[in-house]
Each structure stands twice: as structure tokens, then as C-alpha cells.
Design an enzyme around this catalytic site. Sequence first.
Site, mmCIF file in Angstrom:
data_model
loop_
_atom_site.group_PDB
_atom_site.id
_atom_site.type_symbol
_atom_site.label_atom_id
_atom_site.label_comp_id
_atom_site.label_asym_id
_atom_site.label_seq_id
_atom_site.Cartn_x
_atom_site.Cartn_y
_atom_site.Cartn_z
ATOM 1 N N LYS A 121 1.664 6.560 -16.680
ATOM 2 C CA LYS A 121 0.531 6.176 -15.818
ATOM 3 C C LYS A 121 0.604 6.870 -14.471
ATOM 4 C CE LYS A 121 0.646 2.052 -13.422
ATOM 5 N NZ LYS A 121 0.374 2.119 -11.981
ATOM 6 N N ASN A 122 1.779 6.744 -13.831
ATOM 7 C CA ASN A 122 1.850 7.224 -12.449
ATOM 8 C C ASN A 122 1.927 8.749 -12.328
ATOM 9 O OD1 ASN A 122 1.567 4.635 -11.650
ATOM 10 N ND2 ASN A 122 3.724 4.297 -11.143
ATOM 11 N N CYS A 143 -2.262 -5.660 -1.895
ATOM 12 C CA CYS A 143 -2.212 -6.166 -3.267
ATOM 13 C C CYS A 143 -1.098 -7.183 -3.370
ATOM 14 C CB CYS A 143 -2.069 -5.015 -4.256
ATOM 15 S SG CYS A 143 -0.482 -4.783 -4.959
ATOM 16 N N ARG A 202 0.259 -2.750 1.580
ATOM 17 C CA ARG A 202 0.367 -1.341 1.160
ATOM 18 C C ARG A 202 -0.528 -0.490 2.058
ATOM 19 N NH1 ARG A 202 0.358 -1.292 -5.361
ATOM 20 N NH2 ARG A 202 1.207 0.795 -5.100
ATOM 21 N N ASP A 218 9.604 -0.626 -9.934
ATOM 22 C CA ASP A 218 8.689 -0.971 -11.026
ATOM 23 C C ASP A 218 9.400 -1.554 -12.245
ATOM 24 O OD1 ASP A 218 6.677 -0.045 -9.437
ATOM 25 O OD2 ASP A 218 6.431 1.869 -10.466
ATOM 26 N N ARG A 271 -3.390 -2.615 -17.284
ATOM 27 C CA ARG A 271 -3.555 -1.522 -16.315
ATOM 28 C C ARG A 271 -2.522 -0.427 -16.546
ATOM 29 N NH1 ARG A 271 -3.664 -3.303 -10.348
ATOM 30 N NH2 ARG A 271 -3.637 -1.041 -10.330
HETATM 31 N N1 EPU Z 1 3.868 2.738 2.823
HETATM 32 C C1 EPU Z 1 3.453 2.648 4.136
HETATM 33 N N2 EPU Z 1 2.476 3.498 4.560
HETATM 34 C C2 EPU Z 1 1.901 4.416 3.733
HETATM 35 C C3 EPU Z 1 2.334 4.507 2.411
HETATM 36 C C4 EPU Z 1 3.335 3.647 1.976
HETATM 37 O O1 EPU Z 1 3.943 1.822 4.894
HETATM 38 O O2 EPU Z 1 1.031 5.165 4.195
HETATM 39 C C5 EPU Z 1 4.917 1.806 2.321
HETATM 40 C C6 EPU Z 1 4.369 0.872 1.257
HETATM 41 O O3 EPU Z 1 3.761 -0.244 1.820
HETATM 42 C C7 EPU Z 1 5.603 0.525 0.459
HETATM 43 C C8 EPU Z 1 6.437 1.798 0.565
HETATM 44 O O4 EPU Z 1 5.903 2.537 1.645
HETATM 45 O O5 EPU Z 1 6.267 -0.547 1.057
HETATM 46 C C9 EPU Z 1 6.435 2.667 -0.676
HETATM 47 O O6 EPU Z 1 5.123 2.973 -1.055
HETATM 48 P P1 EPU Z 1 4.703 4.312 -1.803
HETATM 49 O O7 EPU Z 1 3.616 4.952 -1.020
HETATM 50 O O8 EPU Z 1 5.899 5.104 -2.132
HETATM 51 O O9 EPU Z 1 4.095 3.715 -3.152
HETATM 52 P P2 EPU Z 1 2.680 3.991 -3.788
HETATM 53 O O10 EPU Z 1 2.380 5.426 -3.784
HETATM 54 O O11 EPU Z 1 1.687 3.047 -3.224
HETATM 55 C C10 EPU Z 1 3.658 4.380 -6.191
HETATM 56 C C11 EPU Z 1 3.415 3.804 -7.566
HETATM 57 C C12 EPU Z 1 3.937 2.381 -7.621
HETATM 58 C C13 EPU Z 1 5.434 2.391 -7.306
HETATM 59 C C14 EPU Z 1 5.668 3.064 -5.927
HETATM 60 C C15 EPU Z 1 7.129 3.213 -5.578
HETATM 61 C C16 EPU Z 1 1.450 4.920 -8.368
HETATM 62 C C17 EPU Z 1 0.029 4.857 -8.739
HETATM 63 N N3 EPU Z 1 1.998 3.821 -7.863
HETATM 64 O O12 EPU Z 1 2.957 3.528 -5.292
HETATM 65 O O13 EPU Z 1 3.745 1.927 -8.939
HETATM 66 O O14 EPU Z 1 5.930 1.097 -7.266
HETATM 67 O O15 EPU Z 1 5.054 4.367 -5.923
HETATM 68 O O16 EPU Z 1 7.789 3.932 -6.547
HETATM 69 O O17 EPU Z 1 2.084 5.951 -8.529
HETATM 70 C C18 EPU Z 1 3.326 0.346 -10.622
HETATM 71 O O18 EPU Z 1 3.176 1.294 -11.422
HETATM 72 O O19 EPU Z 1 3.423 -0.858 -11.008
HETATM 73 C C19 EPU Z 1 3.402 0.619 -9.195
HETATM 74 C C20 EPU Z 1 3.208 -0.319 -8.267
#
Ligand code: EPU
Length: 415
Positions: free
Chosen positions: A22-23, A116, A121, A304, A396
Site C-alpha cells: 500500500k505505502n 487521525c 499528523r 505499523d 484500507r
Molecule cells: N510529522 C510532523 N510534520 C510533518 C510530517 C510528519 O510532525 O510535516 C510527524 C507525524 O506527526 C508523525 C511523524 O512525523 O508523528 C512521522 O510521520 P511520517 O510523515 O513519517 O508518516 P506519514 O508519511 O504520515 C507514513 C505511512 C504510515 C506510517 C508512517 C511511519 C503512508 C501512506 N503512510 O505516514 O502508514 O505509519 O509513514 O512509517 O505511507 C499505515 O499504513 O497504517 C500507516 C499509518
Amino acid sequence: MSSIRIEGNRELCGRIKVQGSKNAALPILAATILIPGTTILENCPAIKDVELMLKLLESMGCHTERNGGQLKIDASRTAQCHLKKEYIEGMRSSIILLGAMLGRFGEAHIGYPGGCVIGERPINYHLEALRALGAGIRIEEGQIIAEAEKLKGSTIHFAISSVGATENAILAAVAAEGMTILENAAIEPEITALCGFLRLAGAKIEGIGTRTLRITGSPLHETNYFVPYDRIVAGTYLLAAAAAGGDVVVEHAPAEELKELIKCLKNMEIDLYQHDDGIEVISDRNYQALPHLVTAEYPGFATDLQPQLAAVLTCAKGNSMIEEKIFDNRFGYAAELAKMGASVRIQDRCLFIKGTSGLQGNLLEAKDLRGGAALILAGLMAEGITRIDGCGFVERGYEDIVRDLSSVGAKISYC
Ligand code: EPU
């Protein structure tokens, strides 16, 4: 939203297949709008989030076609448009379209993805990175309005290695003029997949797999790509076999990407065998607790897989503790596990689990994707019948968890 019924306490046996990631698929789909032609993706999972991303691409004029695991996306004729609020708010990763839209159209209007149930986030690092590449960004009535006559390469140092922010920056950088250097970039396998895909499409990216990426903007062309197998789905099924007991081969489980989970399972004294075509788990349900597990960015233990592992640890011998370092509220499932007799206590970002001899089936509610998967594993372990409502969240990210677990003998059905 669908509900799932499980008659627990049955061993699993046989082979289980793993879907495409997915990711990895989501940012790659976003990237297809940068390619003025047809992209063919093989092994693309048929999950709700992918379907939603396809709807978003279609609203921009892309033509999409699915044939089993193959997706064709023709982005020859696309146009910037206001994307439907319900699609944007339907999943967090709609935000990755921002960088791709800026790259293709020089502008993007997109709703705010919002928080969420797993915690706050924010998207500050996404916006900072795009601003550094020359985009003007303002927020008006909950809409992100981004414009850039010309994106220009720049050096961006991420304060934290955010997966999504790194993806957004990569997507904008491949369309920018000159070189972009991304420092402290995320190195999750899904970033490597996105870079690998873009490279096949003609992008110039160096440092793939490291925290420093050097990207030189260049035109992209049509390409074919095989989406890697989903490490989180594979991990979920390894844990399902460990929890329910039996002998299961998880086909295509990416061992290298699952190193930390494999280490945990070995520490729990669960038997694992690596084969050429997958990983085999043999479990008699007698396993040890994990005194202190910390989630971390890749290559650390994946957040995850944290809920699913916690579900398994409720029946371990001894006491476990899990510290969640990535998200600030990812123990929402724990109260549901407690309804089954699990002994769990949350304190700040830690979950304390006292191993019990067994769980009892109950009526539960899934509140998010991985938390829902964790409840399904708990249902497999429990005595009696478990019914889990809210399983739309699980759809999802899992193509058909009922089909997959039934294939190895679980008594599980939709209801
Ligand atoms: N964060 C910030 N500011 C930002 C971006 C992130 O503070 O601008 C914080 C977030 O709040 C969080 C941390 O940084 O506490 C990590 O967030 P990250 O941006 O790395 O995660 P993401 O891109 O929102 C992706 C995956 C998630 C997975 C995380 C961490 C996708 C679509 N989602 O999320 O997957 O948990 O990386 O590996 O790729 C899932 O599949 O169930 C899922 C939640």
C-alpha cells in the site's frame, strides 16, 4: 462498514499470499501524473486507499484501467482541478499529490488531510520542503493553495525523517529545474520503491536507500513497474501464525525489510525458517514476552506492526512493554483488547502488557487500520466468538484479510 466474525483458538496451516505494498503504491500512483503517457503497474493491491487515489487521479483527467493486479494509468491529458473534499479527507496520503501536482501543473488546490485516530499528523515539513523548492503556499478556508511558476532545486534538511514529506519533496524535485539535495530523508523501503520507479521513468536520483538524496530535474517517460510486496501485511500474517499456532509459510515476505520483527519473534522463541519463496512460522503458542520494544523509523521496528505485535504479546509468558516513538496516540486498540481479558495499561507513550493464559471472544470495534488488524489477530487467539465492527478501516490496507486467513484454515467470515 463491514464486520468480521471469528471463531478463535484454531491452528493455522498452509501457505498465505502477500499483496503488493500500500505505502509504496500510493506515492507511485501520485507520481504517475508527472508522466505524460501511460504507466503500467503490476502487483498493485486492490485496497480502498488505492481505489481512492485512482478516483483522485481520474478527477484530474487520468484514464485508469485495472486488470487483476495490473493498473494502467494514462496521464497524457490531465488538468489541475479542485479535488473532492471527501476523497482528500478519506486518506492521509492524498497530501502526496501536492508535490506531484505542483510538478505537473505548477499549481495545486487541495483540502487539508487533517489529523487521525493514531495521533496528530501535521504537514509542516511537507509545506516547508515545497516552499524551499520555490512554491508559494497559503492556506485559505482549510484549502492548501500552492503555486510555483517554476520549481527550483534547493537543499532541504528535514528536522525529522518524515516519510510523507520526503515523498512530496522527491515528487516536486524530479520536476524542478536543477539539483535538489534532501538531507535526513526517510529511508523506508517505500521511499526506495518510489525512487526506483521514478528512476525507471527517467528521473536522475542518486543516494537511493541513504539519508541523502540528490535529485536532478529531468523529463519523465512511460514505464512499467512491479510494486514490491507489502512488508506490513507480511508481518501481520507472520504474527497471525505465531498467535494462532500451527505451521504457515508467508509467501514473498520480504525478510530483509522485516529484520526487526524477525528478531522479536526469535526473542519470543517462535520458530522461523527463511525459504527462497517466503518465511515459515511454526508456533505452539508458547512464547516469551518482550521486556522493552521501541518503534522507530526504518530500519527500526515499524510502528505499523506495533498494534499487531501487542495483540500477540497479550498471551506471552511474562510482561512486555512497547514504547511508541512515531505517533502520539497509537494504542487506541488496547481498550478493545482489555474487553477480551487482556491485561494492558497505557502510560504516556508506553503500553504495558501482562501476559495472560488466554483471551475470550467479545464484541469489538476497530478504530483504525492496523489497530483493526490487531483485533483480528486477537480474535484468532481467543476462545469463543469475536465480532469486530468497523472493519472498513482494515480494507484500507488489506485486500481481503478474511480470504487470506481462511486460506490457512482460520474460521473467519464477514457478517
Ligand atoms: N510529522 C510532523 N510534520 C510533518 C510530517 C510528519 O510532525 O510535516 C510527524 C507525524 O506527526 C508523525 C511523524 O512525523 O508523528 C512521522 O510521520 P511520517 O510523515 O513519517 O508518516 P506519514 O508519511 O504520515 C507514513 C505511512 C504510515 C506510517 C508512517 C511511519 C503512508 C501512506 N503512510 O505516514 O502508514 O505509519 O509513514 O512509517 O505511507 C499505515 O499504513 O497504517 C500507516 C499509518
